[in-house]
Each structure stands twice: as C-alpha cells, then as structure tokens.
Scaffold this motif. Structure first.
Motif, PDB file in Angstrom:
ATOM      1  N   SER A  14       9.348   2.467   2.142  1.00  0.00           N
ATOM      2  CA  SER A  14      10.059   3.552   1.479  1.00  0.00           C
ATOM      3  C   SER A  14       9.370   4.891   1.713  1.00  0.00           C
ATOM      4  O   SER A  14       8.144   4.989   1.681  1.00  0.00           O
ATOM      5  N   HIS A  15      10.195   5.919   1.930  1.00  0.00           N
ATOM      6  CA  HIS A  15       9.743   7.308   1.998  1.00  0.00           C
ATOM      7  C   HIS A  15      10.198   8.016   0.724  1.00  0.00           C
ATOM      8  O   HIS A  15      11.323   7.810   0.255  1.00  0.00           O
ATOM      9  N   MET A  16       9.345   8.862   0.183  1.00  0.00           N
ATOM     10  CA  MET A  16       9.710   9.665  -0.983  1.00  0.00           C
ATOM     11  C   MET A  16       9.193  11.086  -0.806  1.00  0.00           C
ATOM     12  O   MET A  16       8.018  11.290  -0.465  1.00  0.00           O
ATOM     13  N   THR A  17      10.061  12.063  -1.030  1.00  0.00           N
ATOM     14  CA  THR A  17       9.675  13.472  -1.069  1.00  0.00           C
ATOM     15  C   THR A  17      10.033  14.011  -2.448  1.00  0.00           C
ATOM     16  O   THR A  17      11.163  13.819  -2.913  1.00  0.00           O
ATOM     17  N   HIS A  18       9.079  14.667  -3.095  1.00  0.00           N
ATOM     18  CA  HIS A  18       9.234  15.065  -4.491  1.00  0.00           C
ATOM     19  C   HIS A  18       8.831  16.532  -4.644  1.00  0.00           C
ATOM     20  O   HIS A  18       7.696  16.909  -4.317  1.00  0.00           O
TER      21      HIS A  18
ATOM     22  N   SER B 187      -0.013  27.064  -6.754  1.00  0.00           N
ATOM     23  CA  SER B 187      -0.259  27.602  -8.087  1.00  0.00           C
ATOM     24  C   SER B 187      -0.094  29.114  -8.168  1.00  0.00           C
ATOM     25  O   SER B 187       0.115  29.653  -9.260  1.00  0.00           O
ATOM     26  N   ALA B 188      -0.191  29.813  -7.031  1.00  0.00           N
ATOM     27  CA  ALA B 188      -0.056  31.266  -7.042  1.00  0.00           C
ATOM     28  C   ALA B 188       1.407  31.715  -7.039  1.00  0.00           C
ATOM     29  O   ALA B 188       1.691  32.903  -7.244  1.00  0.00           O
ATOM     30  N   LEU B 189       2.348  30.802  -6.795  1.00  0.00           N
ATOM     31  CA  LEU B 189       3.767  31.143  -6.722  1.00  0.00           C
ATOM     32  C   LEU B 189       4.431  30.983  -8.083  1.00  0.00           C
ATOM     33  O   LEU B 189       3.966  30.217  -8.923  1.00  0.00           O
ATOM     34  N   PRO B 190       5.530  31.708  -8.306  1.00  0.00           N
ATOM     35  CA  PRO B 190       6.284  31.509  -9.543  1.00  0.00           C
ATOM     36  C   PRO B 190       6.732  30.053  -9.679  1.00  0.00           C
ATOM     37  O   PRO B 190       7.099  29.403  -8.703  1.00  0.00           O
ATOM     38  N   TRP B 191       6.696  29.546 -10.882  1.00  0.00           N
ATOM     39  CA  TRP B 191       7.107  28.190 -11.241  1.00  0.00           C
ATOM     40  C   TRP B 191       6.158  27.136 -10.670  1.00  0.00           C
ATOM     41  O   TRP B 191       6.411  25.954 -10.816  1.00  0.00           O
ATOM     42  N   GLN B 192       5.086  27.532 -10.034  1.00  0.00           N
ATOM     43  CA  GLN B 192       4.038  26.615  -9.553  1.00  0.00           C
ATOM     44  C   GLN B 192       4.618  25.357  -8.883  1.00  0.00           C
ATOM     45  O   GLN B 192       4.392  24.235  -9.328  1.00  0.00           O
ATOM     46  N   PRO B 193       5.378  25.531  -7.824  1.00  0.00           N
ATOM     47  CA  PRO B 193       5.981  24.357  -7.169  1.00  0.00           C
ATOM     48  C   PRO B 193       4.928  23.378  -6.666  1.00  0.00           C
ATOM     49  O   PRO B 193       3.912  23.779  -6.096  1.00  0.00           O
ATOM     50  N   ARG B 194       5.192  22.095  -6.902  1.00  0.00           N
ATOM     51  CA  ARG B 194       4.332  21.036  -6.403  1.00  0.00           C
ATOM     52  C   ARG B 194       5.141  20.159  -5.463  1.00  0.00           C
ATOM     53  O   ARG B 194       6.188  19.620  -5.835  1.00  0.00           O
ATOM     54  N   LEU B 195       4.647  20.009  -4.241  1.00  0.00           N
ATOM     55  CA  LEU B 195       5.345  19.232  -3.222  1.00  0.00           C
ATOM     56  C   LEU B 195       4.509  18.013  -2.867  1.00  0.00           C
ATOM     57  O   LEU B 195       3.306  18.119  -2.622  1.00  0.00           O
ATOM     58  N   SER B 196       5.150  16.849  -2.859  1.00  0.00           N
ATOM     59  CA  SER B 196       4.435  15.622  -2.498  1.00  0.00           C
ATOM     60  C   SER B 196       5.317  14.766  -1.600  1.00  0.00           C
ATOM     61  O   SER B 196       6.551  14.819  -1.667  1.00  0.00           O
TER      62      SER B 196
ATOM     63  N   TRP C 136       0.842  -1.188   0.000  1.00  0.00           N
ATOM     64  CA  TRP C 136       0.000   0.000   0.000  1.00  0.00           C
ATOM     65  C   TRP C 136       0.883   1.244   0.000  1.00  0.00           C
ATOM     66  O   TRP C 136       2.076   1.186   0.298  1.00  0.00           O
ATOM     67  N   TYR C 137       0.272   2.349  -0.406  1.00  0.00           N
ATOM     68  CA  TYR C 137       0.966   3.636  -0.322  1.00  0.00           C
ATOM     69  C   TYR C 137      -0.052   4.739  -0.122  1.00  0.00           C
ATOM     70  O   TYR C 137      -1.240   4.596  -0.434  1.00  0.00           O
ATOM     71  N   VAL C 138       0.412   5.841   0.413  1.00  0.00           N
ATOM     72  CA  VAL C 138      -0.397   7.056   0.534  1.00  0.00           C
ATOM     73  C   VAL C 138       0.487   8.231   0.137  1.00  0.00           C
ATOM     74  O   VAL C 138       1.657   8.306   0.519  1.00  0.00           O
ATOM     75  N   GLU C 139      -0.071   9.144  -0.670  1.00  0.00           N
ATOM     76  CA  GLU C 139       0.731  10.232  -1.230  1.00  0.00           C
ATOM     77  C   GLU C 139      -0.084  11.524  -1.324  1.00  0.00           C
ATOM     78  O   GLU C 139      -0.797  11.749  -2.306  1.00  0.00           O
ATOM     79  N   PRO C 140       0.006  12.405  -0.339  1.00  0.00           N
ATOM     80  CA  PRO C 140      -0.605  13.733  -0.475  1.00  0.00           C
ATOM     81  C   PRO C 140       0.285  14.651  -1.315  1.00  0.00           C
ATOM     82  O   PRO C 140       1.516  14.564  -1.265  1.00  0.00           O
ATOM     83  N   GLN C 141      -0.359  15.521  -2.080  1.00  0.00           N
ATOM     84  CA  GLN C 141       0.336  16.504  -2.930  1.00  0.00           C
ATOM     85  C   GLN C 141      -0.296  17.868  -2.746  1.00  0.00           C
ATOM     86  O   GLN C 141      -1.491  17.983  -2.490  1.00  0.00           O
ATOM     87  N   TYR C 142       0.521  18.894  -2.934  1.00  0.00           N
ATOM     88  CA  TYR C 142      -0.049  20.248  -2.980  1.00  0.00           C
ATOM     89  C   TYR C 142       0.742  21.081  -3.977  1.00  0.00           C
ATOM     90  O   TYR C 142       1.985  21.086  -3.979  1.00  0.00           O
ATOM     91  N   THR C 143       0.016  21.772  -4.864  1.00  0.00           N
ATOM     92  CA  THR C 143       0.613  22.661  -5.856  1.00  0.00           C
ATOM     93  C   THR C 143       0.377  24.106  -5.434  1.00  0.00           C
ATOM     94  O   THR C 143      -0.775  24.526  -5.237  1.00  0.00           O
TER      95      THR C 143
ATOM     96  N   GLY D 230      12.767  19.019 -11.322  1.00  0.00           N
ATOM     97  CA  GLY D 230      12.341  18.324 -10.117  1.00  0.00           C
ATOM     98  C   GLY D 230      13.488  17.729  -9.343  1.00  0.00           C
ATOM     99  O   GLY D 230      14.599  17.549  -9.863  1.00  0.00           O
ATOM    100  N   ALA D 231      13.213  17.441  -8.078  1.00  0.00           N
ATOM    101  CA  ALA D 231      14.162  16.755  -7.201  1.00  0.00           C
ATOM    102  C   ALA D 231      13.385  15.753  -6.359  1.00  0.00           C
ATOM    103  O   ALA D 231      12.306  16.075  -5.840  1.00  0.00           O
ATOM    104  N   ILE D 232      13.914  14.537  -6.245  1.00  0.00           N
ATOM    105  CA  ILE D 232      13.257  13.469  -5.497  1.00  0.00           C
ATOM    106  C   ILE D 232      14.250  12.859  -4.513  1.00  0.00           C
ATOM    107  O   ILE D 232      15.390  12.545  -4.888  1.00  0.00           O
ATOM    108  N   TRP D 233      13.818  12.705  -3.276  1.00  0.00           N
ATOM    109  CA  TRP D 233      14.622  12.033  -2.246  1.00  0.00           C
ATOM    110  C   TRP D 233      13.912  10.765  -1.802  1.00  0.00           C
ATOM    111  O   TRP D 233      12.702  10.767  -1.561  1.00  0.00           O
ATOM    112  N   TYR D 234      14.660   9.681  -1.721  1.00  0.00           N
ATOM    113  CA  TYR D 234      14.139   8.399  -1.269  1.00  0.00           C
ATOM    114  C   TYR D 234      14.923   7.922  -0.047  1.00  0.00           C
ATOM    115  O   TYR D 234      16.152   8.067   0.003  1.00  0.00           O
ATOM    116  N   ARG D 235      14.213   7.328   0.879  1.00  0.00           N
ATOM    117  CA  ARG D 235      14.841   6.522   1.926  1.00  0.00           C
ATOM    118  C   ARG D 235      14.194   5.152   1.884  1.00  0.00           C
ATOM    119  O   ARG D 235      13.006   4.996   2.183  1.00  0.00           O
TER     120      ARG D 235
END
Length: 487
Positions: free
Chosen positions: A392-396, A330-339, A321-328, A408-413
């Motif tokens: 596994s943990h992932m931050t994207h 959109s009002a900031l330059p380059w529209q960063p999306r963090l998950s 199983w996995y769970v992955e919240p995301q937030y974009t 993009g940049a992705i970190w895994y543990r």
C-alpha cells in the motif's frame, strides 16, 4: 433515518450539557474528570461518550452489502452511540501509590448497520457490560534516581498499546452483539499482567495479555481467543518535560524493539497463532532533531516485523514493514505536514504447500497517531479488507489552520501482495481511496467533532476477487460525523 439521528443527537447533546465537572485538570497530562480527596485516598469519576452518524452509497463498489436476513442493499445509513462511565481510585502509601479502576460500557447501533460485504450490525444490537477492571501499584518517589513512578505494575482487564499500534493496540472486537463496529469503544485486553519501567532515556514493558473473547456472547463470531507474553524496550527523548517516559505522544523521537510469543490460541479460527513468535524493530519522530533547528520539522517512522512458527501443521513465515518520512513546513501558514508511507504485509498464493506466508495483523488498530495510522482508509479498513496480503501507498497532507482545528486529506493505493490465480485474480490492483477529514476541538471542554468524506474505486484485482466485474465498477462514497466527549 433523519428523525432517528436527530433524536439521538438531541439526547447526546442533553447528556453533555447536563454534565458540569467541578474539578478540571490544570495540565493536559493530569487525570481528567471530577476528583475527590479523602485523606490519603483519591477517587475520580470519568465519562467517555460517543455518537457516530454514517452513510455509505454504492457499498462494495456497487455489489452491495448483504443483510443478515439475506437482503442486499447498495446504500446504508446508520448511527452508533456509546457511554462509558468509570471510577478510579488512588491510595497514597508514603512514597508509593496503589491504584485501580472500573469502567462499564453501554452501546447501541441503529439504522441499516455497517456496510461490510456481510453486515454484522444490521439487526440493531445493543450491549452493556464491564469493559475495564484493573489494579496496580506505582513506585512514586521510592526510587528517586529513576524518576517519579518509574515502576508501574498492573493487572486485570485494561488497555495496552505498543508503539503506534502496529502490532498491539486493541484486545476487544467491537462487532456483532457488541456493535459500534466503527467507533469501537472497547479495546481492553483481558487477564493482563503488565510491568512498565518508565525510566529515561530508556524505558521497557514486560507483559502478559489475553484477548477479551467471549464466543458464547457473540454466538461464535468473536475474534480468536489468544494468549501472549512479551517484552518491549525503547530508547527515546521526551518533547514535554519527562512525559515521554509514560506517554507515546510525548516522545520527540524513539527507537524500539519488541518480542512476542503466542502461547495459546484458538486453532479453529487462527490455526497458525498457537506457538507463533514475533520480532519487531521500530523508529519514530524527529530522529535527526539533534542536527539543528531545521531538522526538527523532519520525522521518520518505520517498523519491520517477522512472524515465525515452526510447529508441525502450523508452520508460518510472514513479514510486514513500512517506512514513512514526514516534513512539517512550520514557517508556512497552517503549518502543512506532508507524509508518504509505503507498507508491505506479506500474502500467500500457494495453498498446497505446508508453510503459510500471510501476515497476521494480530491486535493492530487505529493507534495514537490518528487518521492514517493502522486503519488504512475509512472505506477499505472498515468494509473491504485488512492488513494482510497487501502492498500500500499512502500520501497524507495535514493542515492546522487553528490550534483547535485540523484538516487533512489522505490518498491510498492498495495492491495485492500475492495474486490468487487459482481463483481468477490476475491483477494486483485492489482499491484506490481518498479521504478528506476535519477534527475540531470545540469550546465545550471535552467535546470534539470529527467529519470524514471518502471515495473509493475498486481495481481490476478486487473485481476479479469478487467475481462480479460488471457489478463493482461504481465509486463507493462515505460520509461520517463523530461526536466524542470525555471528562
């Protein structure tokens, strides 16, 4: 290596520049390629091509990668290339459509071969053969109340993906003699029969699939031959017209369920598959968008799946199983999306009981969500391990500085789910990895360029697993550039 790759790049560029598509798709959802009409018959010509340049240093965190002839190499540099021409046709019968298509793929790997612990493409293999061949029927406007092409029936060798590829995405192993281990241009399942019910807001799939396996061609090194059938149902909302009925990328949000039964499998390679049943529930997209404008930037992806087999000698109880919240933003330059994503794939540390608990990743692959989908790290997923016995943990973080450029940049543990105490694995720490990528859709129609820089450090558990603690304390470095062309 430099002169080899320069020549390949030049050949690839010349091929692309020589192609001048006369008819381009006016809408991104229309068929690409060059199309010709002959009354009720329409014929299309397509071409997909790719070139990948790869370099890995300190392979296996310093242990090195073993070549087929027994030589161990700490660094590997190689190139992969493929070309897939295709022809498809549609014949319009009043309100319905008969369609079909054929694709062939030629591919080659040159240089040192990929950087697995035991390299499988270091002998510079080449391959050419049929990769897709299918026939189908679409309902067109025959059932207007259900929507255009609401019923789609097809059979043959063809691609098929369920959801974001967590269970079903890739039916062909690109490895050994098929080469192109990283680019993986072949993904079709064999002897398929697929019924797609593309209605809205609920759609469904019924399917029979077989893995595209040829042990004779791959000299006994192909994936396990597997036959399965199943069903998939999804409740969803489209983000672009009604295209969510048939396209995963156009679903604003979705809830889905899948059931699979594996009726035949090569027990010598995958002894627990034959008779396995799989149950899965999933969600994705902007599930809370109906609450107001501010919630459209939030997304939540997740899936839970169980594998069960009660047959004597093949008993299996595994889950993932996995769970992955995301937030974009959109009002900031380059529209960063963090998950952030947490993933669990069960493992088994008791070889003496009669029940296997290790997760079988089936036909999982990269999937339609791009980097960070189900190839968990450009180093780990390609050259170290798979999606089993893993927590596994992932931050994207993804940035969009321009419409045609993504960064993009992705970190895994990665940690072991179960430690193999019997073989000296006392630590759960498997590997940490960081990947930085850029994806550019160039001004030349159909051509995109993707680059990745990656670094990975082995944890104590990984070094204990290899039994070479002193030889695996280096950082593995990866650099790759992939040119992709499609029309």
């Amino acid at each position: 290596m430099a002169w080899r790759t320069t020549g390949v790049i030049g050949l690839f560029a010349a091929l692309i520049c020589a192609i001048n598509p006369v008819v381009a798709a006016e809408d991104e959802h229309e068929k690409a390629g060059q199309r010709f009409g002959f009354g009720d018959l329409e014929i299309g010509l397509t071409l997909d091509a790719g070139l990948g340049l790869f370099g890995v240093s300190n392979a296996q965190n310093g242990l090195g990668s073993l070549s087929s002839h027994g030589r161990r190499k700490g660094g590997r540099n190689w190139a992969e290339a493929y070309v897939t021409p295709g022809i498809d046709a549609a014949y319009f019968l009043n309100d319905t459509t008969l369609y079909g298509g054929v694709k062939v793929t030629g591919s080659a790997t040159r240089g040192d071969g990929e950087a697995q612990r035991n390299s499988v493409t270091d002998l510079r293999p080449t391959a050419f053969g049929l990769s897709e061949a299918y026939l189908g029927w679409k309902s067109g406007l025959a059932f207007t109340a259900l929507g255009e092409d609401a019923i789609d029936i097809s059979a043959g060798r063809q691609g098929f993906v369920v959801g974001d590829g967590f269970l079903i995405a890739d039916g062909t192993l690109d490895s050994f003699r098929r080469n192109n281990y990283v680019l993986g241009p072949r993904s079709a399942f064999d002897r398929t029969a697929i019924l797609r019910i593309n209605t809205e807001p609920v759609r469904a799939d019924l399917f029979h699939l077989e893995s595209n396996t040829d042990q004779q061609y791959l000299r006994g090194k192909d994936a396990a031959a597997t036959s399965l059938h199943g069903g998939n149902i999804e409740w969803f909302a489209s983000s672009h017209r009604d295209h969510g009925r048939s396209e995963y990328e156009e679903r604003q949000w979705y809830l889905g369920a899948t059931v699979l039964t594996l009726t035949d499998a090569d027990q010598a390679i995958s002894p627990r598959r034959d008779g396995m049943t799989v149950y899965a529930l999933r969600s994705g997209g902007a599930l809370l968008s109906s609450l107001g404008e501010g919630w459209q930037d939030a997304a939540l992806y997740g899936e839970i799946a169980r594998e069960r087999n009660g047959a004597t000698g093949r008993r299996l109880r595994a889950e993932a199983w996995y769970v992955e919240p995301q937030y974009t933003f959109s009002a900031l330059p380059w529209q960063p999306r963090l998950s952030y994503r947490y993933m669990h794939f069960s493992g088994d540390n008791n070889a003496n009981d009669t029940v296997e608990n290790g997760w079988d990743s089936l036909f999982s692959a990269g999937g339609p969500r791009g980097y960070g989908s189900w190839d968990l790290g450009e180093i780990y997923a390609r050259y170290v391990g798979g999606n089993s016995n893993l927590n596994s943990h992932m931050t994207h973080l993804k940035l969009q500085p321009m419409e045609d450029l993504s960064l993009g940049a992705i970190w895994y543990r990665h940690n072991f789910d179960k430690r193999d105490y019997a073989n000296g694995v006392r630590s759960e720490r498997l590997l940490d990895e960081v990947d930085v990528y850029a994806l550019w859709t160039t001004p030349l129609p159909g051509l995109s360029v993707a680059t990745v820089l990656g670094a990975a450090r082995a944890g104590d558990g990984r070094r204990q697993q290899l039994g070479t603690t002193d030889a695996t304390d280096r950082t593995t470095w990866l650099g790759q550039m992939v040119f992709s062309y499609s029309f």
